[in-house]
Design an enzyme around this catalytic site. Structure first.
Site, PDB file in Angstrom:
ATOM      1  N   ASP A 408       0.822  -1.208   0.000  1.00  0.00           N
ATOM      2  CA  ASP A 408       0.000   0.000   0.000  1.00  0.00           C
ATOM      3  C   ASP A 408       0.857   1.260   0.000  1.00  0.00           C
ATOM      4  OD1 ASP A 408      -2.627   1.378   0.433  1.00  0.00           O
ATOM      5  OD2 ASP A 408      -1.665   1.943   2.318  1.00  0.00           O
ATOM      6  N   GLU A 461       1.244  -0.502  -5.151  1.00  0.00           N
ATOM      7  CA  GLU A 461       0.312   0.589  -5.425  1.00  0.00           C
ATOM      8  C   GLU A 461       1.160   1.859  -5.471  1.00  0.00           C
ATOM      9  OE1 GLU A 461      -3.355   3.204  -3.626  1.00  0.00           O
ATOM     10  OE2 GLU A 461      -1.775   2.363  -2.370  1.00  0.00           O
TER      11      GLU A 461
END
Length: 730
Positions: A408, A461
């Site tokens: 993330d 990401e």
């Protein structure tokens, strides 16, 4: 008996820096002395654990501190404490009679910050030590003056079970007899000024209490007999960048709920039955779980974790989570875990100021505080912190057979000035904005994970143009297997949000992604981030009313599945959830009673089917030779056409999209080869909620020039549609 007044005072106060040098069994002036500390006790005897015979009568020294001379001559022997308090009598092992558990090699690796199996040493481990069943606790807190373990087993009294410091490693440990699976505990820490800190959850704890309670829970990590050898042996071949990968992103707390039982979320066991069967039926190859590492606040969706080694108890125990993973693997479904090494919350029971100092985070808020999320940033330049995070990645991959990690917020890690104004960040040693320590950490994590665990994948990401995210580390890249293509997602959704009459002015938003599509191994993500924070649902983003919204979305999904890049779709988008995602409630499954929503679901199922069945749609995802524009610049008609190819002599696939509400009849599209082109999928099919206008199953090419090619086919392009054609070779 040589117990100094200061030692006695510190033991009673619970602030002794080395309690094992005082309590337990010791040789003093040629005699063996037993010392025990049991606050509130009136009498204590040391007795033989087998016969119950008295070994030593202990004399009270005040406030629960006792000592007495033993009748035994051996320098070490087992004994129990027979305690009398307020008319009650019980027998227990003395925790201070046990020797250390950690070995010198563990100490060395911990001190060096290179212990890749950190969770084997730190945390709470159920074991038998010196013939006694109990739990070993170990914690890294280098700047603490004292550490103790507290729980119901000692009335949460931090004076009773102090840990011993292990040399210069900063690690503390103790073995507590009779503690085991399911017991709740926390660490009580005195900082270097002997000030009491908030009780801390275990940074390497394998279980947690149900929120809002914040205690760690002892969980047995060893002993599970995995039954997924078949999947594990083949997943490396399945998770390659030349294989079909279609991911269903899931928030376990809201995929489906049980309204008859207080609207509770499903358990891991229920997900193992319902979710996995659904994913299999829909043709997705993987499930991506939004973070399941224990977190205190439901509204963070797991992206502010506290228990990085603990599967959240919201859905069941650690063993039940493992059973869920096994169920996925039995169905040939891979599981990707959202992993959050970028930041952590300030909750007092968590990592922040863990031993009274900025231990896991930077001390300077210009480096250690994240303004977007009000969270703390890990200090990647500290060897122990980097090791903690890399070991955590390996823990999920090795101990829980997770097939991949989606990391993330990588962009927030890569840049020191991310979301910071001038003067609110500190340049790197070279004066630049790149976070060199974070870059080195990510490279180390990826090279370690791929080197240690066969067949896994990592996915970044990452929303910037940082070069080489999915390039190998030995070539200077970050070493990820894949990268989310955030630019493609933003551009194409912006295009789809335009009224069709205006799309000709934004044509490049659909083609620009092909200028860099082969610079990384890309995922095309339609994630939860696109259906939250007031953004509405994907269906909301589409222009028009009623059936036109559905037609636009169907055409867009067809465009996505025909475009180079692996696929990712957030739950609910597959049946056109009508409203923005709400983490506190179930998806609107009742919408499937409506033909347009059921048709959307059927389309996604068939898109996954055609994608997996045709190598031209995935084998050369990351190579330019797998893609060829047929019509790239037809902005006047908002028509796009391209060819997808696989390895060798695989039949090519022609994809054509018409993003206007106007049917294009007898529209010629050039093709690279003559033959019969079979219509494999039409998003305007009546099965999906369209009107059925199409090409009657296929068309034969003609020697008529079109689109700059000598051969062409004459097509009916339905309004707001995407069509797939396969060359039929005979």
């Amino acid at each position: 008996m040589a117990l100094s007044p200061q030692d006695a005072k510190d033991i009673i106060a619970g602030c002794h820096a080395d309690p094992f040098s005082v309590l337990g069994l010791h040789e003093v002036a040629g005699k063996l002395v037993v010392r025990a500390f049991v606050p509130g006790a009136q009498e204590i005897d040391a007795v033989d654990p087998k016969t119950g015979r008295k070994i030593a009568s202990l004399t009270p020294l005040g406030e629960g501190l006792f000592e007495g001379t033993a009748t035994r001559r051996k320098k070490r022997f087992a004994y129990h404490l027979n305690v009398t308090q307020d008319g009650h009598e019980w027998r227990a092992d003395d925790p201070y009679r046990f020797g250390p558990v950690m070995g010198e090699w563990d100490e060395y690796l911990l001190g060096e910050g290179t212990h890749r199996q950190l969770w084997h040493v730190l945390g709470a481990h159920v074991m038998t030590h010196e013939g006694v069943a109990g739990t070993h606790f170990a914690l890294w807190a280098p700047n603490a003056a004292r550490v103790s373990i507290v729980g119901d087993f000692n009335t949460w009294d931090g004076r009773r079970h102090l840990l011993r410091r292990r040399g210069q490693t900063g690690v503390w440990e103790t073995f507590v007899p009779a503690i085991g699976e399911g017991d709740v505990y926390k660490f009580e820490v005195l900082d270097c000024n002997r000030q009491l800190l908030p009780q801390k959850a275990d940074p390497v704890g394998f279980g947690s209490e149900h929120p809002p309670r914040t205690g760690s829970v002892v969980r047995q990590l060893s002993g599970h007999s995995w039954q997924d050898k078949g999947w594990m042996s083949k997943r490396g071949a399945i998770q390659r960048f030349d294989k079909p990968i279609s991911v269903y992103e899931v928030h376990l707390g809201s995929w489906r709920r049980v309204p008859e039982e207080g609207n509770r979320p499903l358990s891991y066991a229920e997900h193992a039955q319902q979710l996995i069967a659904y994913v299999k039926d829909m043709g997705f190859t993987h499930i991506e779980l939004m973070p399941i590492s224990e977190f205190p606040f439901d509204g963070s969706w797991g992206y502010q974790p506290v228990g990085l080694f603990a599967p959240t108890i919201r859905h069941g125990t650690l063993e039940e989570f493992r059973a869920f993973i096994e169920a996925a693997h039995r169905a040939d479904i891979g599981v990707i875990l959202d992993w959050v090494p970028g930041h952590f919350p300030e909750d007092p029971h968590g990592l922040a100021k863990f031993d009274g100092t900025a231990l896991y985070e930077h001390a300077d808020p210009k480096e250690g505080f994240h303004p977007d999320w009000n969270t703390m940033v890990f200090n990647y330049g500290r060897a122990e912190v980097s090791n903690y995070l890399i070991a955590n990645a390996l823990y999920w991959l090795q101990e829980h057979h997770i097939d991949g990690l989606r990391v993330d917020a990588v962009a927030s890690m890569l840049y020191r000035d991310y979301s910071r104004k001038d003067g609110e960040w500190i340049p790197n040693k070279d004066g630049g904005r790149e976070n060199l320590e974070a870059i080195a950490f990510l490279q180390n994590m990826n090279s370690t994970a791929y080197g240690a665990v066969e067949g896994i994948m990592t996915v970044a990401e990452e929303s910037t143009a940082f070069p080489g995210v999915s390039a190998p580390t030995d070539a200077g890249g970050l070493g990820f297997g894949f990268k989310w293509n955030m630019g493609w997602m933003n551009d194409t959704l912006a295009y789809m949000g335009e009224d069709p009459i205006n799309r000709k002015y934004h044509h490049s938003k659909m083609t620009f992604g092909l200028h860099y599509a082969f610079s990384e191994n890309f995922f095309l993500p339609l994630s939860h981030d696109e259906v939250v924070h007031g953004k509405g649902s994907l269906l909301d983003k589409m222009p028009g009313q009623g059936a036109d919204k559905f037609a636009n979305l169907r055409a867009y999904y067809g465009f996505m599945w025909g475009h180079p890049g692996k696929k990712l779709m957030f739950m609910g988008c597959e049946f056109a959830q009508g409203v923005e995602w709400n983490h506190d409630s179930s998806l609107d499954w009742h919408l499937l009673d409506h033909p347009l929503h059921a048709g959307m679901q059927a389309l996604v199922r068939d898109l996954n089917g055609i994608y997996s069945a045709h190598p031209a749609l995935y084998e050369l995802d990351a190579k330019s030779e797998g893609f060829e524009w047929i019509e790239e610049n037809n902005d006047a008609e908002s028509v796009f056409a391209w060819i997808r190819r696989g390895h060798g002599d695989q039949p090519p696939i022609l994809v054509v999209s018409n993003f206007t509400p106007v049917a294009r009849l007898e529209r010629r599209i050039g093709v690279p080869e003559p033959g019969h082109w079979v219509e494999r999928l039409n998003t305007n099919s009546e099965f999906y909620g369209g009107d059925g206008l199409g090409n009657m199953g296929g068309v034969q090419s003609d020697q008529v020039a079109a689109s700059g090619r000598a051969e062409s086919i004459k097509l009916t392009l339905p309004p707001l549609s995407t069509l797939f054609f396969e060359l039929e070779r005979r």
